[in-house]
Design an enzyme around this catalytic site. Sequence first.
Site, PDB file in Angstrom:
ATOM      1  N   GLU A 216       0.967  -1.127   0.119  1.00 43.59           N
ATOM      2  CA  GLU A 216      -0.049  -0.059   0.043  1.00 43.59           C
ATOM      3  C   GLU A 216       0.746   1.351   0.124  1.00 43.59           C
ATOM      4  O   GLU A 216       0.588   2.410   0.514  1.00 43.59           O
ATOM      5  CB  GLU A 216      -0.999   0.039   1.274  1.00 43.59           C
ATOM      6  CG  GLU A 216      -2.022  -1.208   1.579  1.00 43.59           C
ATOM      7  CD  GLU A 216      -3.033  -1.339   0.043  1.00 43.59           C
ATOM      8  OE1 GLU A 216      -2.987  -0.313  -0.758  1.00 43.59           O
ATOM      9  OE2 GLU A 216      -3.658  -2.219   0.243  1.00 43.59           O
TER      10      GLU A 216
ATOM     11  N   HIS B   2      -2.795   1.476   8.668  1.00 39.04           N
ATOM     12  CA  HIS B   2      -3.761   0.694   8.057  1.00 39.04           C
ATOM     13  C   HIS B   2      -4.038  -0.499   8.767  1.00 39.04           C
ATOM     14  O   HIS B   2      -3.334  -1.338   8.923  1.00 39.04           O
ATOM     15  CB  HIS B   2      -3.503   0.557   6.564  1.00 39.04           C
ATOM     16  CG  HIS B   2      -4.382  -0.371   5.883  1.00 39.04           C
ATOM     17  ND1 HIS B   2      -5.759  -0.411   5.867  1.00 39.04           N
ATOM     18  CD2 HIS B   2      -3.963  -1.731   5.190  1.00 39.04           C
ATOM     19  CE1 HIS B   2      -6.370  -1.390   5.218  1.00 39.04           C
ATOM     20  NE2 HIS B   2      -5.246  -2.168   4.926  1.00 39.04           N
TER      21      HIS B   2
ATOM     22  N   HIS C  32      -6.799  -3.756   9.736  1.00 35.55           N
ATOM     23  CA  HIS C  32      -8.056  -4.765   9.325  1.00 35.55           C
ATOM     24  C   HIS C  32      -8.902  -4.773  10.581  1.00 35.55           C
ATOM     25  O   HIS C  32      -8.960  -5.721  11.177  1.00 35.55           O
ATOM     26  CB  HIS C  32      -7.420  -6.089   8.824  1.00 35.55           C
ATOM     27  CG  HIS C  32      -6.864  -5.928   7.385  1.00 35.55           C
ATOM     28  ND1 HIS C  32      -6.289  -7.211   6.801  1.00 35.55           N
ATOM     29  CD2 HIS C  32      -6.753  -4.827   6.601  1.00 35.55           C
ATOM     30  CE1 HIS C  32      -6.036  -6.581   5.381  1.00 35.55           C
ATOM     31  NE2 HIS C  32      -5.906  -5.040   5.538  1.00 35.55           N
TER      32      HIS C  32
ATOM     33  N   GLU D  29     -16.813  10.307  23.863  1.00 31.63           N
ATOM     34  CA  GLU D  29     -15.349  10.935  23.583  1.00 31.63           C
ATOM     35  C   GLU D  29     -14.921  10.939  22.032  1.00 31.63           C
ATOM     36  O   GLU D  29     -14.143  11.477  21.577  1.00 31.63           O
ATOM     37  CB  GLU D  29     -14.048  10.356  24.547  1.00 31.63           C
ATOM     38  CG  GLU D  29     -14.238  10.416  25.878  1.00 31.63           C
ATOM     39  CD  GLU D  29     -12.861  10.664  26.522  1.00 31.63           C
ATOM     40  OE1 GLU D  29     -11.873  10.031  26.296  1.00 31.63           O
ATOM     41  OE2 GLU D  29     -12.999  11.206  27.466  1.00 31.63           O
TER      42      GLU D  29
ATOM     43  N   HIS E 254     -12.706  -3.889   3.854  1.00 31.82           N
ATOM     44  CA  HIS E 254     -11.294  -4.207   3.826  1.00 31.82           C
ATOM     45  C   HIS E 254     -10.630  -3.610   5.337  1.00 31.82           C
ATOM     46  O   HIS E 254      -9.921  -4.352   5.832  1.00 31.82           O
ATOM     47  CB  HIS E 254     -10.664  -3.218   2.732  1.00 31.82           C
ATOM     48  CG  HIS E 254      -9.181  -3.468   2.362  1.00 31.82           C
ATOM     49  ND1 HIS E 254      -8.573  -3.739   1.431  1.00 31.82           N
ATOM     50  CD2 HIS E 254      -8.181  -3.617   3.467  1.00 31.82           C
ATOM     51  CE1 HIS E 254      -7.255  -3.824   1.654  1.00 31.82           C
ATOM     52  NE2 HIS E 254      -7.164  -3.908   2.774  1.00 31.82           N
TER      53      HIS E 254
END
Length: 272
Positions: free
Chosen positions: A116, A140, A142, A170, A211
Amino acid sequence: MNILDAEFVKGFIRLTDDAFRQGWHERNGGNLSYRIRPEEAAQINENFDGTKPFVEIGARVPQLAGEYFLVTGSGKYFRNVVLAPEDNIAIIEIDGKGENYRIVWGLAHGGRPTSELPSHLMNHEVKKIATNDRHRVILHSHTVNVIALTFILPLEDRVFTRELWEMATECPVVFPDGVGVVHWMVPGGREIAVETSEMMKKYNVAIWAHHGTFCSGTDLDETFGLMHTVEKSAEILVKVLSMGGKRQTIQSGEFRELAKAFNVTLPEKFLK
Ligand code: 2HA
Ligand code: ZN
Protein backbone atom coordinates in the site's frame (compact mmCIF):
# COMPACT_ATOMS: atom_id res chain seq x y z
CA MET A 1 23.50 5.52 16.71
CA ASN A 2 22.26 1.98 16.11
CA ILE A 3 18.99 2.23 14.19
CA LEU A 4 17.17 -0.09 16.60
CA ASP A 5 18.08 2.25 19.50
CA ALA A 6 16.32 5.26 17.96
CA GLU A 7 13.16 6.15 19.91
CA PHE A 8 10.96 6.40 16.82
CA VAL A 9 12.06 2.93 15.72
CA LYS A 10 11.30 1.48 19.16
CA GLY A 11 7.89 3.17 19.12
CA PHE A 12 7.18 1.87 15.61
CA ILE A 13 8.00 -1.71 16.64
CA ARG A 14 5.87 -1.42 19.79
CA LEU A 15 2.92 -0.20 17.72
CA THR A 16 3.09 -3.19 15.36
CA ASP A 17 3.03 -5.55 18.36
CA ASP A 18 0.19 -3.68 20.08
CA ALA A 19 -1.87 -3.58 16.89
CA PHE A 20 -1.31 -7.30 16.23
CA ARG A 21 -2.52 -8.08 19.76
CA GLN A 22 -5.70 -6.10 19.07
CA GLY A 23 -6.56 -8.66 16.37
CA TRP A 24 -6.25 -6.18 13.51
CA HIS A 25 -3.33 -7.79 11.68
CA GLU A 26 -3.96 -11.38 10.62
CA ARG A 27 -1.21 -12.88 8.46
CA ASN A 28 0.37 -9.99 6.48
CA GLY A 29 -2.66 -7.75 6.92
CA GLY A 30 -2.20 -4.04 7.45
CA ASN A 31 0.76 -1.68 7.15
CA LEU A 32 2.42 1.24 8.93
CA SER A 33 4.59 4.15 7.83
CA TYR A 34 6.37 6.94 9.70
CA ARG A 35 7.75 10.13 8.09
CA ILE A 36 11.15 10.47 9.74
CA ARG A 37 12.19 13.92 11.04
CA PRO A 38 15.40 15.29 9.48
CA GLU A 39 17.09 15.33 12.92
CA GLU A 40 16.06 11.71 13.52
CA ALA A 41 17.49 10.68 10.14
CA ALA A 42 20.72 12.55 10.94
CA GLN A 43 21.19 10.47 14.11
CA ILE A 44 21.20 7.17 12.20
CA ASN A 45 22.16 7.89 8.59
CA GLU A 46 25.70 6.56 9.11
CA ASN A 47 24.00 3.13 8.92
CA PHE A 48 22.20 3.84 5.64
CA ASP A 49 23.17 1.94 2.48
CA GLY A 50 22.89 4.31 -0.47
CA THR A 51 23.79 1.76 -3.14
CA LYS A 52 20.41 0.16 -3.89
CA PRO A 53 18.63 1.22 -7.09
CA PHE A 54 15.66 3.58 -7.07
CA VAL A 55 12.32 1.91 -7.86
CA GLU A 56 9.02 3.48 -9.02
CA ILE A 57 6.55 4.36 -6.24
CA GLY A 58 3.53 4.06 -8.54
CA ALA A 59 2.35 7.55 -7.54
CA ARG A 60 3.77 11.08 -7.67
CA VAL A 61 4.51 12.74 -4.32
CA PRO A 62 6.70 15.77 -5.14
CA GLN A 63 6.10 17.33 -1.71
CA LEU A 64 7.87 14.33 -0.16
CA ALA A 65 11.02 14.58 -2.30
CA GLY A 66 14.13 13.71 -0.30
CA GLU A 67 12.21 12.50 2.76
CA TYR A 68 12.87 9.25 4.64
CA PHE A 69 10.15 6.87 5.82
CA LEU A 70 10.14 3.87 8.13
CA VAL A 71 7.68 1.34 6.65
CA THR A 72 6.50 -2.22 7.15
CA GLY A 73 7.41 -4.74 4.44
CA SER A 74 5.09 -6.16 1.80
CA GLY A 75 4.00 -9.68 2.75
CA LYS A 76 5.56 -9.31 6.21
CA TYR A 77 3.60 -10.09 9.36
CA PHE A 78 3.06 -7.46 12.08
CA ARG A 79 3.52 -10.20 14.70
CA ASN A 80 7.08 -10.84 13.50
CA VAL A 81 8.32 -7.24 13.59
CA VAL A 82 9.15 -7.29 17.29
CA LEU A 83 11.12 -10.54 16.87
CA ALA A 84 13.13 -9.54 13.80
CA PRO A 85 12.71 -5.86 12.93
CA GLU A 86 15.52 -5.78 10.35
CA ASP A 87 13.82 -8.51 8.29
CA ASN A 88 10.31 -7.08 8.41
CA ILE A 89 10.57 -3.27 8.20
CA ALA A 90 12.63 -0.84 6.12
CA ILE A 91 13.74 2.75 5.84
CA ILE A 92 13.21 4.17 2.36
CA GLU A 93 14.42 7.39 0.77
CA ILE A 94 12.27 9.29 -1.74
CA ASP A 95 14.13 10.69 -4.75
CA GLY A 96 14.33 14.36 -5.75
CA LYS A 97 11.25 14.13 -8.00
CA GLY A 98 9.01 12.27 -5.57
CA GLU A 99 8.48 9.46 -8.08
CA ASN A 100 10.92 6.76 -6.94
CA TYR A 101 12.18 5.29 -3.69
CA ARG A 102 15.12 3.15 -2.59
CA ILE A 103 15.63 1.00 0.49
CA VAL A 104 18.49 2.33 2.64
CA TRP A 105 18.05 0.01 5.62
CA GLY A 106 16.09 -3.12 6.61
CA LEU A 107 14.31 -5.96 4.78
CA ALA A 108 17.63 -7.68 5.35
CA HIS A 109 16.60 -10.90 3.65
CA GLY A 110 14.93 -9.16 0.74
CA GLY A 111 11.49 -7.76 0.09
CA ARG A 112 9.70 -4.58 -0.82
CA PRO A 113 7.95 -1.88 1.20
CA THR A 114 4.24 -2.32 1.94
CA SER A 115 1.98 -3.09 -1.03
CA GLU A 116 0.00 0.00 0.00
CA LEU A 117 2.97 2.34 -0.47
CA PRO A 118 1.09 4.57 -2.98
CA SER A 119 -1.75 5.11 -0.46
CA HIS A 120 0.63 5.71 2.43
CA LEU A 121 2.76 8.22 0.54
CA MET A 122 -0.15 10.07 -1.05
CA ASN A 123 -1.79 10.31 2.40
CA HIS A 124 1.47 11.59 3.90
CA GLU A 125 1.75 14.22 1.19
CA VAL A 126 -1.80 15.45 1.74
CA LYS A 127 -1.37 15.49 5.52
CA LYS A 128 2.06 17.15 5.44
CA ILE A 129 0.45 20.07 3.59
CA ALA A 130 -2.88 20.10 5.48
CA THR A 131 -1.28 19.97 8.95
CA ASN A 132 1.68 22.23 8.23
CA ASP A 133 4.18 19.33 8.62
CA ARG A 134 2.69 17.98 11.88
CA HIS A 135 1.27 14.62 10.83
CA ARG A 136 3.89 11.88 10.45
CA VAL A 137 2.14 8.53 10.82
CA ILE A 138 -0.19 6.52 8.58
CA LEU A 139 -1.59 3.23 9.92
CA HIS A 140 -3.73 0.80 7.94
CA SER A 141 -5.46 -1.93 9.97
CA HIS A 142 -8.00 -4.67 9.30
CA THR A 143 -10.30 -3.50 12.08
CA VAL A 144 -12.87 -6.26 12.59
CA ASN A 145 -15.89 -4.25 13.71
CA VAL A 146 -15.42 -1.34 11.32
CA ILE A 147 -15.23 -3.85 8.46
CA ALA A 148 -18.38 -5.62 9.73
CA LEU A 149 -20.27 -2.30 9.72
CA THR A 150 -19.39 -1.70 6.05
CA PHE A 151 -21.75 -4.60 5.24
CA ILE A 152 -24.63 -3.04 7.14
CA LEU A 153 -24.50 0.77 7.10
CA PRO A 154 -24.83 2.93 3.97
CA LEU A 155 -21.29 3.73 2.76
CA GLU A 156 -21.59 7.44 3.51
CA ASP A 157 -19.26 9.68 5.53
CA ARG A 158 -22.23 11.23 7.32
CA VAL A 159 -23.71 7.92 8.43
CA PHE A 160 -20.45 6.39 9.67
CA THR A 161 -19.37 9.58 11.42
CA ARG A 162 -22.65 10.06 13.24
CA GLU A 163 -23.03 6.40 14.24
CA LEU A 164 -19.45 6.17 15.53
CA TRP A 165 -19.76 9.48 17.40
CA GLU A 166 -22.93 8.28 19.11
CA MET A 167 -21.33 5.08 20.43
CA ALA A 168 -18.86 6.79 22.80
CA THR A 169 -19.02 10.31 24.17
CA GLU A 170 -15.31 10.95 23.61
CA CYS A 171 -15.44 10.09 19.91
CA PRO A 172 -16.35 13.57 18.63
CA VAL A 173 -13.48 14.95 20.71
CA VAL A 174 -11.01 12.37 19.32
CA PHE A 175 -12.14 12.69 15.68
CA PRO A 176 -14.10 15.95 15.42
CA ASP A 177 -13.69 16.16 11.64
CA GLY A 178 -15.47 12.81 11.23
CA VAL A 179 -14.57 9.81 9.08
CA GLY A 180 -14.59 9.23 5.33
CA VAL A 181 -15.74 6.08 3.57
CA VAL A 182 -14.17 4.75 0.36
CA HIS A 183 -16.37 2.34 -1.63
CA TRP A 184 -14.88 -1.07 -2.45
CA MET A 185 -11.84 -0.79 -4.70
CA VAL A 186 -8.90 -2.98 -5.68
CA PRO A 187 -6.23 -2.40 -3.00
CA GLY A 188 -2.56 -1.73 -3.58
CA GLY A 189 -2.65 0.70 -6.48
CA ARG A 190 -2.75 4.32 -7.44
CA GLU A 191 -6.53 4.59 -7.90
CA ILE A 192 -7.41 3.67 -4.33
CA ALA A 193 -4.53 5.87 -3.17
CA VAL A 194 -6.05 8.87 -4.96
CA GLU A 195 -9.52 8.24 -3.44
CA THR A 196 -8.08 7.75 0.04
CA SER A 197 -5.88 10.83 -0.10
CA GLU A 198 -8.95 12.88 -1.15
CA MET A 199 -10.59 11.69 2.10
CA MET A 200 -7.46 12.59 4.04
CA LYS A 201 -7.85 16.20 2.91
CA LYS A 202 -10.96 16.33 5.14
CA TYR A 203 -10.54 13.62 7.76
CA ASN A 204 -7.90 11.76 9.79
CA VAL A 205 -9.80 8.49 9.28
CA ALA A 206 -10.64 6.78 5.98
CA ILE A 207 -12.60 3.53 5.98
CA TRP A 208 -12.13 1.11 3.09
CA ALA A 209 -15.40 -0.76 2.58
CA HIS A 210 -15.10 -4.51 3.25
CA HIS A 211 -11.35 -4.10 3.91
CA GLY A 212 -10.18 -1.92 6.80
CA THR A 213 -9.25 1.53 8.08
CA PHE A 214 -6.55 4.17 7.47
CA CYS A 215 -5.64 6.61 10.25
CA SER A 216 -3.31 9.61 10.19
CA GLY A 217 -1.72 11.32 13.18
CA THR A 218 1.13 13.42 14.52
CA ASP A 219 2.85 10.56 16.33
CA LEU A 220 2.66 6.81 16.84
CA ASP A 221 0.66 6.97 20.10
CA GLU A 222 -1.92 9.35 18.73
CA THR A 223 -2.41 7.36 15.52
CA PHE A 224 -2.71 4.02 17.34
CA GLY A 225 -5.09 5.69 19.81
CA LEU A 226 -7.25 7.01 16.97
CA MET A 227 -7.51 3.57 15.33
CA HIS A 228 -8.27 2.05 18.74
CA THR A 229 -11.01 4.60 19.48
CA VAL A 230 -12.70 4.23 16.10
CA GLU A 231 -12.60 0.42 16.25
CA LYS A 232 -13.89 0.33 19.84
CA SER A 233 -16.77 2.57 18.90
CA ALA A 234 -17.55 0.26 15.97
CA GLU A 235 -17.48 -2.69 18.37
CA ILE A 236 -20.06 -1.00 20.59
CA LEU A 237 -22.26 -0.35 17.56
CA VAL A 238 -22.02 -4.00 16.50
CA LYS A 239 -23.11 -5.02 20.02
CA VAL A 240 -25.96 -2.50 20.05
CA LEU A 241 -27.19 -3.67 16.64
CA SER A 242 -26.89 -7.29 17.80
CA MET A 243 -29.06 -6.47 20.83
CA GLY A 244 -31.81 -5.15 18.61
CA GLY A 245 -30.63 -1.59 17.95
CA LYS A 246 -30.59 1.75 19.77
CA ARG A 247 -33.47 2.64 22.09
CA GLN A 248 -31.87 5.94 23.10
CA THR A 249 -28.77 7.86 22.03
CA ILE A 250 -26.85 11.16 22.17
CA GLN A 251 -28.81 13.95 20.47
CA SER A 252 -27.53 16.65 18.09
CA GLY A 253 -28.05 19.34 20.75
CA GLU A 254 -25.99 17.30 23.20
CA PHE A 255 -23.16 17.06 20.66
CA ARG A 256 -23.24 20.86 20.40
CA GLU A 257 -22.91 21.10 24.22
CA LEU A 258 -20.03 18.63 24.11
CA ALA A 259 -18.28 20.62 21.39
CA LYS A 260 -18.51 23.77 23.51
CA ALA A 261 -17.26 22.07 26.68
CA PHE A 262 -14.31 20.43 24.92
CA ASN A 263 -13.57 23.33 22.61
CA VAL A 264 -13.86 21.39 19.35
CA THR A 265 -15.67 22.31 16.16
CA LEU A 266 -18.09 19.68 14.87
CA PRO A 267 -19.23 20.17 11.25
CA GLU A 268 -22.95 21.03 11.16
CA LYS A 269 -23.47 18.49 8.34
CA PHE A 270 -22.97 15.74 10.95
CA LEU A 271 -25.35 17.33 13.49
CA LYS A 272 -28.55 17.16 11.46
O1 2HA B 1 -1.82 -7.23 3.19
O2 2HA B 1 -3.42 -4.89 4.26
O3 2HA B 1 -4.22 -3.75 2.06
C1 2HA B 1 -1.54 -5.89 3.35
C2 2HA B 1 -2.79 -5.14 3.27
C3 2HA B 1 -3.23 -4.71 1.95
ZN1 ZN C 1 -5.34 -4.09 3.96
